[in-house]
Design a protein around this motif. Structure first.
Motif, PDB file in Angstrom:
ATOM      1  N   LEU A  42      40.117  38.654  42.449  1.00  0.00           N
ATOM      2  CA  LEU A  42      38.726  39.102  42.392  1.00  0.00           C
ATOM      3  C   LEU A  42      37.827  38.074  41.718  1.00  0.00           C
TER       4      LEU A  42
ATOM      5  N   ILE B 223      35.299  36.293  43.730  1.00  0.00           N
ATOM      6  CA  ILE B 223      34.181  37.031  44.302  1.00  0.00           C
ATOM      7  C   ILE B 223      33.255  37.592  43.225  1.00  0.00           C
TER       8      ILE B 223
ATOM      9  N   ARG C 103      29.497  45.192  43.409  1.00  0.00           N
ATOM     10  CA  ARG C 103      29.045  43.802  43.375  1.00  0.00           C
ATOM     11  C   ARG C 103      28.027  43.536  44.479  1.00  0.00           C
TER      12      ARG C 103
ATOM     13  N   LEU D  94      33.996  46.020  44.577  1.00  0.00           N
ATOM     14  CA  LEU D  94      33.357  45.076  45.501  1.00  0.00           C
ATOM     15  C   LEU D  94      32.065  45.650  46.075  1.00  0.00           C
TER      16      LEU D  94
END
Length: 101
Positions: A93, A96, A65, A62
């Protein structure tokens, strides 16, 4: 965790191998810096050779990202299998991060 990077015309493909855990925080930070230096807008993490990921590893994905998004790059997770695919699914996930088979 180990990795290899291949730059293509339209995307950078990073092949992750082994296990992605809290202990890999420094390595992943270094990898993110490398990815930020490439010209490609699509940054692909090929997870086909990744055997295991824990919650800290998910958190690091994350972070990757977010770092890519901050410089207008798209992070894509590709070819997760086994335990890694199950963890990505349970963590949802896909809501996202872009995930490709």
């Amino acid at each position: 965790m180990d990795y290899g990077i291949e730059d293509k015309d339209q995307e950078t493909v990073v092949r992750l191998r082994g296990r992605l855990t809290f202990n890999d925080h420094g390595k992943l930070r270094a990898l993110i810096r490398e990815m930020l230096q490439t010209k490609a807008k699509r940054q692909v993490l090929d997870l086909s050779a990744l055997e295991f990921v824990d919650s800290a590893g998910i958190g690091m994905l994350l972070i990757a990202r977010e770092e890519m998004s901050n410089v207008d790059k798209l992070l894509i997770l590709r070819a997760a299998a086994g335990q890694v695919k199950r963890v990505l699914t349970v963590a949802q996930l896909n809501k996202i991060v872009a995930i490709e088979d």
